[in-house]
Design an enzyme around this catalytic site. Structure first.
Site, PDB file in Angstrom:
ATOM      1  N   LYS A   1       0.839  -1.199   0.000  1.00  0.00           N
ATOM      2  CA  LYS A   1       0.000   0.000   0.000  1.00  0.00           C
ATOM      3  C   LYS A   1       0.877   1.254   0.000  1.00  0.00           C
ATOM      4  O   LYS A   1       1.973   1.261   0.565  1.00  0.00           O
ATOM      5  CB  LYS A   1      -0.891  -0.044   1.243  1.00  0.00           C
ATOM      6  CG  LYS A   1      -1.989   0.992   1.317  1.00  0.00           C
ATOM      7  CD  LYS A   1      -2.859   0.723   2.535  1.00  0.00           C
ATOM      8  CE  LYS A   1      -4.006   1.710   2.665  1.00  0.00           C
ATOM      9  NZ  LYS A   1      -4.887   1.382   3.812  1.00  0.00           N
TER      10      LYS A   1
ATOM     11  N   SER B   1      -9.658   1.777   2.315  1.00  0.00           N
ATOM     12  CA  SER B   1      -8.614   2.587   1.714  1.00  0.00           C
ATOM     13  C   SER B   1      -7.546   1.776   0.985  1.00  0.00           C
ATOM     14  O   SER B   1      -6.723   2.352   0.269  1.00  0.00           O
ATOM     15  CB  SER B   1      -7.936   3.455   2.796  1.00  0.00           C
ATOM     16  OG  SER B   1      -7.263   2.650   3.748  1.00  0.00           O
TER      17      SER B   1
ATOM     18  N   SER C   1     -10.547  -1.009   5.907  1.00  0.00           N
ATOM     19  CA  SER C   1      -9.745  -0.610   4.754  1.00  0.00           C
ATOM     20  C   SER C   1      -9.216  -1.773   3.923  1.00  0.00           C
ATOM     21  O   SER C   1      -8.836  -1.583   2.768  1.00  0.00           O
ATOM     22  CB  SER C   1      -8.573   0.266   5.200  1.00  0.00           C
ATOM     23  OG  SER C   1      -9.031   1.530   5.616  1.00  0.00           O
TER      24      SER C   1
END
Length: 323
Positions: A129, A204, A228
């Protein structure tokens, strides 16, 4: 921080820089349908097999037994990640060349000492990420103010992965502020759902979700405080979640379905806990980049979330425990 350029210019530069790192021979002519693209000949038969037919444990075993080289595996996943990027806009930072060079060195290590005890993740490509730091590339987390400020140190987790023998090759997209369920920001734009390009991939960790759903990664690292990872999993790989649950049950593991009593209260509580300072810190970051809020951030109305008193904080903790 001093912003020297308009945020649109900065964003365009970042996107052009990223896109320039995709080799011309890996370019998709008509990026519209994932299945057609994957069968278009960009991936060789062996690359399709490497990226489609194995899980991470199987890949590691095949590298160990020299059925695949680390370079073959890394190159295949880099190429498939490039395809996934062109279909869904899931990547932020690309370092394919460095990854392939690392994989070659790992192959040389194994060839020089074939009986050595390999590190647990020897040669395994892992995506991460955007919020994780890797020297030489940005960690914008979807904010213009942190564009073109390459990190100089590793976050703990990617450093650990490298120490275990992994190959890092790309970073994946997130929402502006990382506080919403839509991986959209002014730097890189929105990540699209690989199953339906008119839908979001969630957030996310939405870039990771889309990349893994298209098998551009066999193993990716996200973060999750309020869904997320779970939200992109539902958006991109829901059938796989159901299949995983069935396999766990078949293996004798108890799987417990979760039913939330009041989703509205849970969402309100987590948003208040995200925003104990009234979102002043994150609003200042957005303002320092000279950028507007993207729709998903605007819709949660950061400016309207009040700062919490000590008594409010106690009540929020009590609500979280109850939930």
């Amino acid at each position: 921080m001093t912003i020297k350029q308009d945020y649109k210019v900065i964003a365009q530069g970042k996107r052009e820089q990223r896109d320039s790192l995709i080799p011309s021979e890996w370019r998709v002519k008509t990026p519209s349908d994932s299945q057609n693209v994957l069968q278009s000949g960009l991936l060789s038969e062996k690359e399709l097999k490497i990226t489609s037919d194995h899980d991470a444990v199987d890949i590691l075993e095949r590298i160990k037994t020299r059925q695949y080289s680390a370079e073959e595996v890394t190159r295949a996943f880099c190429k498939r990640a490039a395809i996934a990027q062109q279909l869904t806009n899931c990547l932020t930072e690309i370092f394919f060349d460095e990854a392939i060079e690392r994989s070659k060195k790992l192959d040389e290590e194994l060839a020089g000492n074939p009986d050595q005890h390999l590190r647990p993740l020897h040669g395994l490509p892992i995506s991460i990420k955007d919020s994780f730091r890797v020297p030489g590339v940005d960690s914008t987390t979807g904010l213009v103010c942190w564009a073109n400020e390459p990190d100089t140190e590793f976050s703990s987790l990617p450093k650990l992965l490298l120490d275990l023998g992994a190959v890092l090759y790309c970073k994946t997209n997130v929402p502006q502020t990382m506080m919403t369920a839509d991986s959209d920001n002014n730097v890189f734009g929105r990540t699209l759902n690989p199953n339906n390009l008119s839908l979001t991939a969630g957030g996310s960790s939405g870039g990771e979700g889309a990349l893994i759903a298209l098998r551009g990664s066999i193993l990716g690292v996200g973060t999750d405080i309020a869904g997320s990872i779970r939200i992109p999993s539902i958006c991109c790989v829901r059938r796989n979640l159901a299949e995983s649950a069935r396999k766990l049950e078949a293996a004798g593991i108890e799987v417990i379905p979760i039913s939330l009593p009041d989703v509205g209260e849970a969402v309100e509580t987590i948003m208040r806990m995200f925003s104990l300072d009234g979102c002043k810190f994150i609003q200042n970051l957005i303002a320092s980049g000279g950028e507007p809020e993207v729709p998903s951030v605007r819709n949660i109305n950061l400016a309207g979330i009040p700062a919490a008193s000590l008594e409010d904080f106690f009540k929020l903790n009590a609500a979280r425990s109850r939930i």
